[in-house]
Design a protein around this motif. Structure first.
Motif, PDB file in Angstrom:
ATOM      1  N   SER A 236       9.042  13.721 -15.313  1.00  0.00           N
ATOM      2  CA  SER A 236       9.477  13.200 -14.023  1.00  0.00           C
ATOM      3  C   SER A 236      10.645  14.030 -13.510  1.00  0.00           C
ATOM      4  CB  SER A 236       9.920  11.743 -14.188  1.00  0.00           C
ATOM      5  OG  SER A 236      10.686  11.290 -13.087  1.00  0.00           O
TER       6      SER A 236
ATOM      7  N   LEU B  39      14.382  10.622  -7.770  1.00  0.00           N
ATOM      8  CA  LEU B  39      13.191  10.441  -8.579  1.00  0.00           C
ATOM      9  C   LEU B  39      11.967  11.008  -7.882  1.00  0.00           C
ATOM     10  CD1 LEU B  39      13.741   6.791  -9.885  1.00  0.00           C
ATOM     11  CD2 LEU B  39      14.528   8.958 -10.852  1.00  0.00           C
TER      12      LEU B  39
ATOM     13  N   TYR C  93      14.268  13.816 -11.884  1.00  0.00           N
ATOM     14  CA  TYR C  93      15.265  12.740 -11.846  1.00  0.00           C
ATOM     15  C   TYR C  93      16.498  13.070 -11.018  1.00  0.00           C
ATOM     16  CZ  TYR C  93      17.656  15.357 -15.607  1.00  0.00           C
ATOM     17  OH  TYR C  93      18.278  16.328 -16.359  1.00  0.00           O
TER      18      TYR C  93
ATOM     19  N   TYR D 201      12.519   7.404 -16.262  1.00  0.00           N
ATOM     20  CA  TYR D 201      12.478   7.640 -14.814  1.00  0.00           C
ATOM     21  C   TYR D 201      11.079   7.280 -14.299  1.00  0.00           C
ATOM     22  CZ  TYR D 201      16.916   9.931 -15.773  1.00  0.00           C
ATOM     23  OH  TYR D 201      18.191  10.186 -16.188  1.00  0.00           O
ATOM     24  N   THR D 202      10.352   8.231 -13.691  1.00  0.00           N
ATOM     25  CA  THR D 202       9.012   7.909 -13.185  1.00  0.00           C
ATOM     26  C   THR D 202       7.918   8.555 -14.033  1.00  0.00           C
ATOM     27  OG1 THR D 202       9.030   9.763 -11.606  1.00  0.00           O
ATOM     28  CG2 THR D 202       9.882   7.645 -10.829  1.00  0.00           C
TER      29      THR D 202
ATOM     30  N   SER E  83      14.538   1.067 -17.319  1.00  0.00           N
ATOM     31  CA  SER E  83      13.564   1.900 -18.029  1.00  0.00           C
ATOM     32  C   SER E  83      13.134   1.242 -19.329  1.00  0.00           C
ATOM     33  CB  SER E  83      14.161   3.282 -18.310  1.00  0.00           C
ATOM     34  OG  SER E  83      13.275   4.080 -19.049  1.00  0.00           O
TER      35      SER E  83
END
Length: 277
Positions: free
Chosen positions: A168, A178, A170, A229-230, A24
């Motif tokens: 996001s 994710l 997680y 994360y995303t 990250s």
């Protein structure tokens, strides 16, 4: 020292990074560079005499060593913020207390440090399992003690100026999972900010999730120490740059939330109708 160009150390948009980077953090570095920031990854916790920087992305230990000499102000939630939220927002009982009081617990509880990693976040069978007075200061070390619950889904929200800026999923049922930020999680975060947002800094990360189908706050985390994360990297960077910025640029609203290494942090008072005594 790993940097784009040594000639730009005096640039206020230099972002300092620690010796070891998570995936990250590597994404955050690349995002910062794409925006035109200079990134400096220090090989140790020592600061080169010539380094000038305005921002930081790292864990608390590195941040406490590096941020004060560089004049970087770090925003974080008050240590007792989660404990002062009403049950309608947390879905469980949570108390903030000196660890010496937690030693007396004789039931299972989820226990963690509010803003650091000093006390490992986990379920303890009782208070006797916590690090003892020979490992931590029993009077000044504060812990959050929570009922043991299971979250079916967990989301990270990056909050900026009273809005959910990005986020996001997680985890699901305690396992890494994710995924995109859901409309429900966004709506819950928006409602939380509307009622309790003044008790948080303008840039912060808050994790939320579902307990038995109901939304609840999991915890608050400093944006400068959080994995994305995303989440949208550019929007996560927006929050980071406010959460760890030159201290002299900190607004009066955010000043109560500045981190002081080794001291308690108390933010703006929460409305008594929203807190727990």
């Amino acid at each position: 020292m790993n940097t784009q160009t040594a000639a730009t150390h005096e640039h206020p948009t230099t972002l300092v990074l620690p010796p070891r980077l998570t995936a990250s953090a590597q994404t955050m570095r690349a995002t910062a560079q794409a925006r035109g920031l200079v990134t400096v990854q220090l090989p140790t916790f020592d600061i080169p005499a010539e380094l000038r920087a305005g921002h930081l992305h790292a864990g608390p230990d590195f941040a406490d060593r590096v941020a004060p000499p560089l004049g970087i102000g770090l925003l974080q939630a008050p240590e007792d913020w989660l404990a002062r939220l009403p049950h309608t927002w947390t879905g469980r009982h949570i108390a903030a207390m000196p660890i010496r009081e937690a030693y007396e617990l004789r039931r299972p509880a989820f226990i963690k440090s509010p803003n650091d990693k000093q006390i490992r976040a986990m379920v303890y069978s009782d208070g006797s399992r916590l690090p003892g007075p020979d490992e931590v200061d029993a009077e000044t070390t504060v812990v959050l003690v929570s009922d043991v619950v299971e979250f079916s889904a967990e989301y990270r929200l990056y909050l900026l100026d009273g809005t959910v800026h990005t986020g996001s999923r997680y985890a699901e049922h305690g396992r890494l999972s994710l995924g995109p930020l859901s409309a429900e999680a966004t709506s819950f975060g928006t409602d939380l900010l509307a009622e309790c947002g003044q008790a948080l800094p303008s840039a912060i990360v808050v994790d939320v999730g579902k307990i038995d189908g109901r939304w609840a706050v999991i915890e608050a985390n400093a944006a400068w120490a959080s994995g994305m994360y995303t989440s949208d990297p550019q929007r996560a960077l927006d929050v980071l740059l406010r959460a760890a910025a030159p201290a002299h640029t900190c607004t009066a609203r955010d000043r109560p939330f500045l981190r002081s290494p080794g001291t308690q942090v108390h933010g703006q008072p929460m409305d008594p109708s929203h807190g727990r005594t």
